[in-house]
Scaffold this active site. Structure first.
Site, PDB file in Angstrom:
ATOM      1  N   CYS A  49       0.920  -1.084  -0.112  1.00 52.22           N
ATOM      2  CA  CYS A  49       0.276  -0.499   0.042  1.00 52.22           C
ATOM      3  C   CYS A  49       0.944   1.065   0.308  1.00 52.22           C
ATOM      4  O   CYS A  49       1.351   1.831   1.109  1.00 52.22           O
ATOM      5  CB  CYS A  49      -0.919  -0.004   1.318  1.00 52.22           C
ATOM      6  SG  CYS A  49      -1.962   1.191   1.548  1.00 52.22           S
ATOM      7  N   CYS A  86      -0.039   3.873   2.551  1.00 49.55           N
ATOM      8  CA  CYS A  86       0.251   3.471   3.974  1.00 49.55           C
ATOM      9  C   CYS A  86       1.777   3.886   4.042  1.00 49.55           C
ATOM     10  O   CYS A  86       2.116   4.641   5.649  1.00 49.55           O
ATOM     11  CB  CYS A  86       0.238   2.099   3.457  1.00 49.55           C
ATOM     12  SG  CYS A  86      -1.209   1.457   3.812  1.00 49.55           S
TER      13      CYS A  86
END
Length: 321
Positions: free
Chosen positions: A79, A82
């Site tokens: 991700c 993230c």
């Protein structure tokens, strides 16, 4: 505990704090028990950010939430947002100095927790206060908005549940650490490093392989093996001859692979990747497979998170498909 669905407002939803009286009583009871046993010891700043899994959720999140708001950061290695949000939350956890605890949860390894919280996308951030779950925000939101959310969260913890946070000892991290217990592979990894220092590349390769035979995903051993094998391949090569062969024989796959190895050892990472991507593009069958596999091996040497690896993977995909 039944977490609510994610709120996209970016602020604390006070209505999510259900059964406030009961939760407050439980929090007070937990604090009283801690005081009876001598109180909660001060923690170093490094302890303000923890990794949490399903097995430790009760202890590390629910129980800790009786003394401090626990912010949950649901993330994954793949991700990209993230990777922006995670370090920001970690920095804020240290800056807020014990007013909240940050618990990081890898969704790939903790699917049950992800389902329980009803998460549809990551990064997703929740909080647990006195055993009660509150949705905070989803996605990589601006720092100012995160600070506002955290301030509201802390206010909820203090006003409704009397949570004053945990005591932080700023000097604890700088003190002499306790000796770390030897891990199951420490002796093998040390043997590999000793072999590398002595120029025994075959011995280093074997030591890393011994680790991977028992733990195929061991990250340090995988990286070490890729590096040791690369060094072993180039140690007896004559750079002038190899580069001359590669320049004079563009269709010679073995020559291009050898030159790519030298490129990488010499620090010319993009040249190495570009050479092999181009070799894959203009070849087929076993030759193409040989160039592709060597490229994947060189990715291991550099590391999957390196942007040059990401770009080369995309280029490889374009020529393959």
């Amino acid at each position: 505990m039944q977490p609510r669905n994610m709120s996209m407002s970016g602020v604390v939803d006070l209505a999510a704090v259900k059964a406030a009286g009961e939760a407050k009583a439980k929090a007070e009871q937990a604090r009283a028990e801690a005081a009876r046993q001598g109180g909660t010891a001060a923690v170093p700043p490094s302890a303000l950010v923890i990794d949490v899994d399903e097995a430790g959720f009760e202890r590390d999140v629910l129980q800790r939430s009786a003394e401090v708001p626990v912010v949950l950061d649901f993330w994954a290695e793949w991700c990209e947002p993230c990777k922006q949000l995670g370090p920001l939350l970690e920095r804020l956890a240290v800056e807020y100095n014990g007013r909240f605890l940050l618990a990081k949860i890898d969704v790939d390894a903790n699917q049950m927790l992800m389902q329980q919280f009803g998460i549809q996308g990551i990064p997703a951030v929740f909080a647990v206060v006195a055993g009660q779950a509150l949705p905070l925000f989803q996605g990589a939101v601006p720092e100012a908005q995160i600070r506002e959310t955290l301030d509201q969260l802390i206010a909820v913890g203090e006003e409704r549940f009397g949570l004053t946070g945990i005591v932080v000892d700023a000097d604890a991290d700088s003190s002499t650490p306790a000796e770390r217990p030897a891990g199951p592979y420490d002796s093998l990894l040390e043997a590999a490093m000793v072999a590398l220092d002595a120029g025994d590349l075959a011995g280093a390769v074997q030591a890393y392989k011994n680790v991977l035979a028992d733990d195929p995903a061991h990250p340090e051993a995988k990286l070490g093996l890729a590096q040791a094998e690369l060094l072993a391949r180039v140690q007896d090569l004559d750079p002038g001859t190899v580069r001359g062969n590669a320049a004079g024989n563009p269709a010679d796959v073995a020559a291009q692979i050898a030159a790519a190895d030298l490129d990488l050892v010499g620090g010319h990472v993009q040249d190495a990747f570009g050479r092999l991507v181009e070799t894959v593009r203009r070849t087929a069958g076993e030759d193409r497979d040989a160039a592709r596999l060597r490229l994947l091996e060189l990715f291991e040497v550099i590391g999957a998170d390196d942007p040059r690896v990401t770009a080369a993977r995309q280029a490889l995909a374009r020529v393959l498909f």
